[in-house]
Design an enzyme around this catalytic site. Structure first.
Site: not given
Ligand SMILES: [Zn+2]
Length: 217
Positions: A13, A88, A127, A162, A173
């Site tokens: 987004k 949110r 990643r 990371r 999350r």
């Protein structure tokens, strides 16, 4: 055109908000940017946010609401915008509604980018990055794998993940995202503003779909 972009972390987004800004001239409002700018300018609410940030705490819902309200109270308030990362929660959405009502800036749409959790996990937790100072190369298992698994193409260093890219972090999350939007989605649906977009596919395709949806509002 005034639009809120919703969707899980990693749904793209932010990229779409940038395109909406570049091509349709909407102001891209990200709360991270608003927060940093309020802190830099030392506004009343910026000082509150700074205290939280410096003590390593999350900036509260109230403070984020105040920062958004402060931005809209300015004479150069955004008339046409793509809101990214806010609201949110329903509590924030109610506060934002009240702000927009004051300045007679009703929303045109709330665009929800839909993506399966497993796709997000594959996308984000694929990643890898090179920890070597001065290299900073990044890779992705699916779209840009290193030539030798686990090692940097440029300098041969062992690649690391990371904290944000670890599968456990991504899953945590997503839990928060689903908890918050479980209320937010019906809230905007009830107002007749919600528009679903398939978040899977090419950036350009998703942009064209979003544009089409917005044009029909
Ligand atoms: Zn490297």
């Amino acid at each position: 055109m005034r639009v809120i972009l919703l969707g899980p972390p990693g749904c793209g987004k932010g990229t779409q908000a940038k395109l909406l800004s570049k091509r349709l001239g909407l102001e891209h409002i990200g709360t991270g940017d608003l927060l940093r700018s309020a802190i830099r300018q030392g506004t009343v609410v910026g000082m509150k946010a700074r205290t939280a940030v410096e003590s390593g705490q999350l900036v509260s819902d109230e403070v984020v609401n105040e920062i958004v309200a402060e931005r809209f109270a300015r004479i150069d308030r955004p008339q046409r915008f793509a809101m990214d990362g806010y609201p949110r929660t329903v509590m924030q959405a109610r506060s934002f509604d009240a702000v927009l009502r004051v300045y007679a800036l009703p929303l045109d749409a709330v665009v929800l980018f839909k993506l399966e959790d497993e796709h997000i996990i594959a996308r984000l937790s694929g990643r890898w990055s090179c920890p070597s100072p001065g290299c900073k190369a990044t890779y992705h298992n699916a779209s840009y794998p290193p030539r030798q698994h686990g090692f940097c193409d440029d300098c041969g260093t062992n690649l690391v993940q990371r904290e944000d890219d670890r599968e456990s972090t991504v899953r945590a999350r997503l839990v928060v995202y689903h908890r918050d939007t479980a209320e937010l989605i019906p809230y905007y649906k009830g107002m007749g503003l919600l528009r679903d977009i398939d978040g899977q596919g090419e950036i350009e395709t998703i942009f064209q779909q979003t544009k089409k949806v917005l044009e029909s509002c």
